[in-house]
Design an enzyme around this catalytic site. Structure first.
Site, PDB file in Angstrom:
ATOM      1  N   ASP A   1     -47.288  59.537  57.237  1.00 29.64           N
ATOM      2  CA  ASP A   1     -46.950  58.351  56.446  1.00 29.64           C
ATOM      3  C   ASP A   1     -46.864  58.607  54.951  1.00 29.64           C
ATOM      4  O   ASP A   1     -46.339  57.793  54.212  1.00 29.64           O
ATOM      5  CB  ASP A   1     -47.996  57.247  56.687  1.00 29.64           C
ATOM      6  CG  ASP A   1     -49.326  57.566  56.010  1.00 29.64           C
ATOM      7  OD1 ASP A   1     -49.736  58.751  56.067  1.00 29.64           O
ATOM      8  OD2 ASP A   1     -49.928  56.652  55.423  1.00 29.64           O
TER       9      ASP A   1
ATOM     10  N   ASP B   1     -50.768  63.164  61.495  1.00 27.97           N
ATOM     11  CA  ASP B   1     -51.596  63.056  60.292  1.00 27.97           C
ATOM     12  C   ASP B   1     -52.728  62.061  60.574  1.00 27.97           C
ATOM     13  O   ASP B   1     -52.566  61.159  61.401  1.00 27.97           O
ATOM     14  CB  ASP B   1     -50.700  62.563  59.138  1.00 27.97           C
ATOM     15  CG  ASP B   1     -51.506  62.179  57.917  1.00 27.97           C
ATOM     16  OD1 ASP B   1     -52.275  63.030  57.445  1.00 27.97           O
ATOM     17  OD2 ASP B   1     -51.373  61.032  57.454  1.00 27.97           O
TER      18      ASP B   1
ATOM     19  N   CYS C   1       0.653  41.615  31.286  1.00 26.42           N
ATOM     20  CA  CYS C   1      -0.524  40.965  31.891  1.00 26.42           C
ATOM     21  C   CYS C   1      -0.517  41.233  33.391  1.00 26.42           C
ATOM     22  O   CYS C   1      -1.553  41.532  33.997  1.00 26.42           O
ATOM     23  CB  CYS C   1      -0.499  39.450  31.679  1.00 26.42           C
ATOM     24  SG  CYS C   1      -0.500  38.948  29.964  1.00 26.42           S
TER      25      CYS C   1
ATOM     26  N   ASP D   1     -46.999  64.391  53.605  1.00 32.42           N
ATOM     27  CA  ASP D   1     -46.541  64.747  54.957  1.00 32.42           C
ATOM     28  C   ASP D   1     -45.055  65.104  54.993  1.00 32.42           C
ATOM     29  O   ASP D   1     -44.550  65.536  56.031  1.00 32.42           O
ATOM     30  CB  ASP D   1     -46.772  63.571  55.929  1.00 32.42           C
ATOM     31  CG  ASP D   1     -48.237  63.213  56.068  1.00 32.42           C
ATOM     32  OD1 ASP D   1     -49.059  64.147  56.113  1.00 32.42           O
ATOM     33  OD2 ASP D   1     -48.557  62.017  56.121  1.00 32.42           O
TER      34      ASP D   1
ATOM     35  N   CYS E   1       2.610  37.419  29.978  1.00 36.38           N
ATOM     36  CA  CYS E   1       3.724  38.368  29.850  1.00 36.38           C
ATOM     37  C   CYS E   1       3.680  39.368  31.005  1.00 36.38           C
ATOM     38  O   CYS E   1       2.732  39.399  31.788  1.00 36.38           O
ATOM     39  CB  CYS E   1       3.645  39.111  28.516  1.00 36.38           C
ATOM     40  SG  CYS E   1       2.143  40.122  28.388  1.00 36.38           S
TER      41      CYS E   1
END
Length: 804
Positions: free
Chosen positions: A693, A497, A88, A697, A85
Site C-alpha cells: 500500500d 506487506d 473573421c 512497496d 469580415c
C-alpha cells in the site's frame, strides 16, 4: 488531451465486428502520415491515435471510411455571431479546427454559418463555443439538447436502424421461403420470388456489398466480403436461371432458382448482428453503471449561505456542496459540516455504509443515506476517483490478452483461405460432380462462404475480457490490463506487506492499566501527548479523546526515550521503561508483569509516571484488519504460498504471523530487499504477486509478476500495480484469482467452439458427406448457423456475470 505537444485522439468506430476488422483498420492507420502511434480497441470500439498535430484527424477518419468502416461523428451547422469580415471567418475556422476531436470545419462568411464535423466523445458544441468566444466571437446554440447528441444516443439510433432492417428482412423472407418450398407451381412464382428477394439483398443488405467493394479496392477482405460474394453469386445465378432456363434444359438439367437462399442468408446475418449488438451492449454494462453513478447536477452553497442548483460541469475546486438524504455525491471532497452514513459499495464492493464526519473524505458516485452534510470539492472532473476508475476499466477492457495475438494472426488470413476453399469446392464439384456438378458446386461454394465465421474467433477473447474486467470493477477489484487478468490464475506465491495491508496502518492504544484511575492524571497525560510530535503520541491522544488540555509550565522532548513536563510544580514523565529507571522512579510489580506480557505480543509499551512512581502503562499496536486472517486462510487453502515482508522488528513480525496464520515471513527489510526477495522467488520458477500500500512497496510491486495495491494506499503504489483493491480488503485477492480462472476458462471455451464450429462446418458445407449419404447443406441453414456462432460466443462470455 495533450502530452508533450502531442494530441491523443479517440475515434469511435462503427461496423468493426471482430479483431480481423480491427487489424484492417490498424493497417490502414499505419499508412496515414503524421500519426506517431496508433492502436485499435475492439471492446471500446475506438481507434486511439497520437499525432503532433490535430490536423491529421481528417486523414485518419477518411482512411477508416475508405476501408468500409464508419466513424461516429456529429455534423452541425451553427450561426456565428459578431463576424464583420472574411478574415473573421478564417479566424473562427482556424480556432475550431484546432479543438481536439474536430474532424473538419468551414465557415461561410456570406451566410455567417459554421459547418463542423466532430467526435462526440472528445468534444461538444459547448466546447466549440468556448473556443470561438476566446477570440471574441460567439456561436448561437439555439437548441443545445438537440445539437449535442451523445455517443450512446447515436449507437442506440444505429441499433434501432438494424432492428428495422431485420424486421423488414424477416417480413419479406417468410413468403419467399414458403413459395420456394411449397408453391413453386403457382403462376409467375420465380418472378414473385425475384421481386421479394431484390429489396432484401440490395436494400437491406446493401451495406455488405458497399463494404466488400471498399475492402476490395484496398486489396483486403472481411466478413462483408464473404456475405456479399455468397448472396451475390446465389442471386445472379438465380436471375440467370430465371431468364435463360433453356441453357440448362438443352443440357437435360432443371433450371432452379435460389432467391430464398440469398434473402434468408441476409436475414439470418442481420438477425445475428442484432442479437450480437444487444449482447455486446450487455458486456459493457459494468462500465455504463460506473458512468451512470455521477449525478447531472449539484446543490452549491454560496458564501452567503444561499443554495443554488448547478450542472456538475460547473463545479470548481473549493466549492461547498450540500448533499441531501438519498443523493449521489458528485465529486471527491472533504466533509466540512454535518454527519451521515454513505454507501460506498459501488466503488469498494463493501455493502456496509461508512460513517462520514468532519474532515472525512467522500467520493464521487457514492450514495448518501439518511443524514445531510456539506463538503468541500477537492477533486473534480477527470481527477475524481470515479473518473479514474472509469478510465482504468475502459483501458483494461480495450487491452489485448496474450492469447489474442495468435487469434489475430488466424483472423488475418481466415477470409482469403475461405475464398480459396470455396473456389476449390466449386472446381472439385464441377470436375467430379457429374451431371449436376456445376449447380451443386455453386451451391456448395455459396454455403462455404456463408458458414465460415471470422467473427466468432474475433469475439472469443475480447468479450470475455470485457465482462471479466467489468465484473471485477463491480466487486471493487480494478484490473489494469487483460494480460494481468489472464496471468492471475497462475499465481502460486504472494508476498504481502504488513503495515497498512495486513494491519490497519494506524497505531492504536489496545490496552491500558492505571494504578489509581484519576481524571486529573489522565488530563496531564493527554496534555503532554498533545504537545508531543512523536507518531505514537497521536494514538494516546485519540484514545483519551477530547479532554481539555492543562496549562503545562514546561515541556521537554527527550529523543528516543519520551518526554517530560511540569504541572503545579510537579514533573511528569511519558516514554520508555528505561526513561523511568534513569530517573529513579519506582514501578509496581503488577505494571511490570503486564508490560512484559504486552511486549511479548509485539506491542509498543508507553509508561506514564510522576516524580516518584509509575502511574500507568499503555500498549500501542497496529490493529490487524478484521478480514486479514480469513483472507490468509483462503489463499493458503487454494495452495498459494504466502510471505509477509515487513520493515518492522522480528518480534512484531512474528506476533502478526502467529495471529494471522502466516507460515513464512521476513522482518527488518528495506524496500529494495523486498524487491530482491521477489526476484529470488521468481528465479525458483514461481509466479509472484506482491500486495502493498505504500511508496516503500512500489519497487516490489513493479518487480512482481502482478502488483496488487490497496485502494487506501499511496497514489504511487496504485500507479505501479496491475490490480487495485479499492476497499483494501485482502479477501478480494482470492476473488480476483477466481475471476481470472473463470475468465480464462471462458476464453478457452469460446476459442474451442469457434475453431470446432469452423473445422466441422466448412467441410460439411463443401459437401464432404454427399458421397456417403447424399447430404448437401442448405445455404439458408448455413446462414443461421453462422449467425448463431457469434451470438453463442458473446452469450457464453456473459455467463461470467452469473458465476460466483
Amino acid at each position: 488531451m495533450s502530452t508533450n505537444n502531442k494530441d491523443t485522439l479517440f475515434i469511435p468506430l462503427e461496423g468493426m465486428e471482430s479483431e480481423h476488422c480491427a487489424q484492417i483498420i490498424d493497417n490502414g492507420l499505419a499508412k496515414v502520415q503524421g500519426i506517431e502511434s496508433h492502436r485499435v480497441e475492439l471492446n471500446n470500439r475506438r481507434a486511439v491515435i497520437t499525432a503532433k498535430e490535430g490536423a491529421v484527424l481528417i486523414d485518419a477518419v477518411q482512411s477508416i471510411r475508405d476501408l468500409g468502416y464508419g466513424v461516429t461523428s456529429i455534423k452541425s451547422t451553427i450561426p456565428v455571431l459578431q463576424m464583420s469580415c472574411a478574415s473573421c471567418a478564417v479566424s473562427v475556422e482556424s480556432i475550431v479546427k484546432s479543438v481536439p476531436g474536430v474532424i473538419n470545419a468551414s465557415v461561410n462568411f456570406a451566410t455567417s454559418n459554421l459547418a463542423v464535423e466532430f467526435l462526440p466523445n472528445m468534444t461538444s458544441l459547448a466546447n466549440l463555443q468556448k473556443a470561438v468566444q476566446s477570440i471574441g466571437y460567439d456561436l448561437l446554440l439555439a437548441d443545445e439538447a438537440k445539437q449535442s447528441e451523445t455517443l450512446e444516443a447515436l449507437q442506440e439510433k444505429k441499433f434501432l436502424q438494424l432492428k428495422t432492417k431485420t424486421i423488414w428482412a424477416v417480413v419479406l423472407s417468410l413468403p419467399l421461403v414458403n413459395i420456394g418450398m411449397f408453391f413453386m407451381d403457382i403462376p409467375y412464382a420465380e418472378e414473385i420470388m425475384w421481386a421479394l428477394a431484390t429489396p432484401v439483398v440490395f436494400w437491406l443488405g446493401k451495406s455488405f456489398f458497399i463494404n466488400a467493394w471498399k475492402q476490395a479496392i484496398h486489396r483486403s477482405a472481411n466478413m462483408d466480403t464473404l456475405v456479399a460474394m455468397s448472396t451475390g453469386i446465389a442471386y445472379i445465378f438465380s436471375v440467370f436461371n430465371m431468364l435463360y432456363p433453356q441453357f440448362w434444359l438443352q443440357r437435360g438439367l432443371q433450371a432452379h432458382v435460389y432467391f430464398e437462399a440469398a434473402a434468408v442468408i441476409i436475414t439470418f446475418i442481420l438477425l445475428g448482428k442484432l442479437l450480437e449488438e444487444k449482447a455486446k451492449g450487455n458486456t459493457s454494462s459494468a462500465l455504463r453503471k460506473l458512468i451512470g453513478l455521477q449525478p447531472k447536477s449539484v446543490t452549491l452553497v454560496e458564501e452567503s449561505g444561499h443554495q443554488i442548483e448547478i450542472p456538475i460541469e460547473k463545479v470548481q475546486l473549493g466549492n461547498t456542496i450540500l448533499v441531501k438524504p438519498g443523493e449521489k455525491i458528485a465529486v471527491d471532497g472533504r466533509v466540512t459540516a454535518g454527519t451521515s452514513y454513505v454507501d460506498e459499495s459501488m466503488l469498494s464492493g463493501e455493502p456496509v455504509p461508512v460513517l462520514k464526519i468532519e474532515n472525512e473524505k467522500v467520493f464521487a458516485g457514492t450514495i448518501n443515506q439518511k443524514g445531510s452534510f456539506q463538503f468541500e470539492a477537492v477533486k473534480v472532473g477527470k481527477e475524481t476517483m470515479l473518473a479514474q476508475i472509469i478510465k482504468m476499466v475502459q483501458e483494461a477492457q480495450g487491452s489485448k490478452a496474450p492469447v489474442q495475438k495468435l487469434v489475430d494472426k488466424i483472423a488475418g488470413i481466415f477470409v482469403p483461405i475461405i475464398i480459396g476453399i470455396a473456389i476449390l469446392t466449386f472446381i472439385l464439384w464441377a470436375i467430379l460432380g457429374g451431371a449436376n456438378g456445376i449447380v451443386h458446386g455453386i451451391l456448395a461454394a455459396v454455403t462455404v462462404l456463408v458458414i465460415a465465421c471470422p467473427c466468432a474467433l474475433g469475439l472469443a477473447t475480447p468479450t470475455a475480457i470485457m465482462v471479466g474486467v467489468g465484473k471485477g470493477a463491480g466487486m471493487g477489484i480494478l484490473i489494469k490490463d487483460a494480460e494481468s487478468l489472464e496471468l492471475a490464475k497462475k499465481i502460486d506465491s504472494i508476498a504481502i506487506d504488513k503495515t497498512g495491508t495486513i494491519t490497519e496502518g494506524k497505531p492504536q492504544v489496545s490496552d491500558s492499566l492505571w494504578l489509581n484511575e484519576e481524571e486529573r492524571d489522565k488530563r496531564i497525560l493527554y496534555s503532554i501527548e498533545k504537545k508531543s510530535e512523536h507518531p505514537l503520541a497521536e494514538a494516546v491522544v485519540t484514545h483519551l479523546g477530547g479532554m481539555v488540555t492543562l496549562n503545562l509550565t514546561s515541556f521537554e522532548s527527550i529523543t528516543g526515550k519520551g518526554a517530560n513536563a511540569t504541572f503545579n510544580n510537579e514533573t511528569y514523565w511519558v516514554g520508555t521503561k528505561k526513561l523511568l529507571l534513569e530517573n529513579h522512579i519506582s514501578i509496581a510489580d503488577e505494571l511490570v508483569e503486564i508490560a512484559e506480557e504486552w511486549g511479548n505480543q509485539a506491542k509498543t509499551v508507553v509508561w506514564f509516571a510522576n516524580n516518584k512512581r509509575a502511574l500507568s502503562v499503555l500498549a500501542i499496536s497496529d490493529k490487524i484488519k478484521p478480514t486479514s486472517a480469513a483472507a490468509i486462510m483462503q489463499l493458503q487453502d487454494i495452495g498459494i504460498d504466502l510471505y509477509m515482508l515487513t520493515g518492522d522488528t522480528e518480534a512484531a513480525a512474528n506476533a502478526i504471523a502467529h495471529q494471522t496464520g502466516i507460515k513464512h515471513y521476513r522482518a527488518e527489510l528495506l524496500p529494495q530487499q523486498k524487491a530482491d526477495f521477489i526476484k529470488e522467488l521468481q528465479l525458483r520458477g514461481k509466479v509472484v504477486a506482491m500486495v502493498g500500500d505504500g511508496i516503500n512497496d512500489s519497487t516490489a510491486l513493479a518487480t512482481a509478476d502482478i502488483g496488487i495495491a490497496m485502494g487506501k494506499g499511496s497514489d504511487i503504489a496504485i500507479d505501479v500495480a496491475k490490480m487495485t483493491i479499492i476497499s483494501s480488503d485482502l479477501t478480494k485477492i482470492s476473488q480476483a484469482i477466481r475471476l481470472s480462472k473463470q475468465t480464462v476458462s471462458t476464453i478457452h471455451q469460446n476459442l474451442f467452439w469457434a475453431f470446432i464450429y469452423n473445422l466441422i462446418g466448412i467441410p460439411i458445407a463443401a459437401g464432404i458427406l454427399y458421397p456417403i449419404n447424399g447430404f448437401l447443406l442448405n445455404p439458408m441453414i448455413a446462414g443461421a448457423a453462422m449467425a448463431l456462432s457469434s451470438v453463442s460466443v458473446v452469450s457464453n462470455s456473459l455467463r461470467l456475470n452469473w458465476k460466483k
